[in-house]
Enzyme design. Sequence first.
Site, PDB file in Angstrom:
ATOM      1  N   HIS A 243      15.201  -3.282   0.428  1.00 40.54           N
ATOM      2  CA  HIS A 243      16.024  -4.474   0.295  1.00 40.54           C
ATOM      3  C   HIS A 243      17.362  -4.171  -0.371  1.00 40.54           C
ATOM      4  O   HIS A 243      17.495  -3.266  -1.184  1.00 40.54           O
ATOM      5  CB  HIS A 243      15.262  -5.569  -0.472  1.00 40.54           C
ATOM      6  CG  HIS A 243      14.872  -5.217  -1.870  1.00 40.54           C
ATOM      7  ND1 HIS A 243      13.762  -4.473  -2.163  1.00 40.54           N
ATOM      8  CD2 HIS A 243      15.427  -5.529  -3.047  1.00 40.54           C
ATOM      9  CE1 HIS A 243      13.643  -4.343  -3.471  1.00 40.54           C
ATOM     10  NE2 HIS A 243      14.660  -4.969  -4.035  1.00 40.54           N
ATOM     11  N   ASN A 244      18.367  -4.947   0.040  1.00 39.30           N
ATOM     12  CA  ASN A 244      19.744  -4.882  -0.461  1.00 39.30           C
ATOM     13  C   ASN A 244      20.514  -3.661   0.012  1.00 39.30           C
ATOM     14  O   ASN A 244      21.656  -3.452  -0.417  1.00 39.30           O
ATOM     15  CB  ASN A 244      19.800  -4.931  -1.993  1.00 39.30           C
ATOM     16  CG  ASN A 244      19.150  -6.162  -2.569  1.00 39.30           C
ATOM     17  OD1 ASN A 244      19.192  -7.225  -1.973  1.00 39.30           O
ATOM     18  ND2 ASN A 244      18.528  -6.013  -3.729  1.00 39.30           N
TER      19      ASN A 244
END
Length: 387
Positions: A243-244
Site C-alpha cells: 500500500h501507498n
Amino acid sequence: MANRLSDLAKMVGGDVVGDATVEISGAAVLHEAAAGDITLIDSADRAGALANATAAAVIVPRGTNVAPDVAAKCALVRVDDVHEAFTRIVTHFRPPRELTASGISPHATIDPSAQIGAGTIIRGGAVIEEDVVLGECCIIGPGVHVMAGCKLGDDVTLDAGVVLYPETRIGHRCQLHAGVVIGCFGFGYKHVSGRHVRTAQLGNVVIHDDVEIGANTTIDRGTYGATVIGEGTKIDNLVMIGHNCRIGRHNMLCSQVGIAGSTTTGDYVVMAGQVGVRDHVHIGTGAVLGAMAGVSNDVAAGEPRDRHSRNPRTRPETQTGGLFETPRNAPPIAPDAAGARSTRHGRPAATRRRRVGRVHSDRVECCRDDSRIHGARPKVPTTTQRW
C-alpha cells in the site's frame, strides 16, 4: 497451408539467400523445427547452431553468413528485425483465435446504476456492482468481479477471475491477466492490548494508461490516498505491491518481485525476478535491480544493483533496520579461554563486528506510517549477540 519462401520473404521485407521456391508449411523455434518449417536465429553468433537444423529456411539478421554446408540445405531470409518478422510469419500460419462472444452475457450480474460503454463485452459469471463505469470496447472475462465505484477507460481487458476492489481507477488500453487482485487491504496493523488491530484502509489504486499486469499479481490500496502504477509499466505474474507505493512510468517488474509499502520508483526502472524492496525507499529513474536483490536503502538513478552488491551508504545505528544490523564501533570479541581468536569466515574474530537484533514491541507493520499516525516510537533496548 504451404507458402513459397519468396512470398513469406516479401511479407516481412526480407531478402532470400538460396532456394526462394521452397515450400514452407509451418514455423517453429530452432530445436522444434521439422522439415518444411521456417525457423529463426536472432544473432549471427548463433549461426553455428544451424549445423544440425532440419528446417527448410531460417530468418537471420542482415549480414549473417552461415557455413557452406548449412547454406546448401537451408535457405536464409535476411531481415532488419528477426523477431518482428518471425512474429508475422507465425501469426500467418497460426492466427490467434478471435473472440466470438459479443455484447453482455445473460449470465452476468450487472447493477442498474453501472454505465457500460459501447462495444464492451461482458462474459458469463461477471459481477458489476453499483456506480461502476466501463469505457468503450472493454472485455470483461468470466468470473470477473468489479466492485462499487470502479472506473475503467476504453479498451481495457480483464481476464478471468480478476477482482477490482471499490473505487479502483484503470486507464485506457490496460490488460489484467487472470487472477489479478487490485485494491485489497494493505498489511498494516498496530498492537493494542495484546492484539493486532488493522490500521486504516481508506484509499484506492490508480492504474494509468497502457499498463499490463500478469496473472495472480496483487496491488494493495493506499492507507488514505492512492497506490499508483505509472503509464506503460509492465508487471509480470506473481508480483506483490504494497500500500501507498507509487510506481513510475514504463517500469518492468519481473515475477515474484515484492515491494513493501510507501516505496516509490522513477521511470524505466527494471526489477528482475524475486527482487525484494523494503518500505519507504525510492528507486531512481533507470535503476536496474538484478535477480534476488534485497533493497533496504534508496537506489540512485541509473544505478545497477544485484543481490551481491554492498549498500552504497551505511545506516546510522539509531535508525530502525533489519533484524541483524551491524552497529558502528562494535567492540572486538574477546579471546577464548586458550587465548586464541576464532578465524571463522576467514577473518580474526577481533575484526568481525557483532550484529544487533531489534524488535519493536508497540506494533507490527509492513509499512510504517510514522509517528503522526501511530504515535512516537518507544525507545526499545537492543540486544547484542555473537554472529
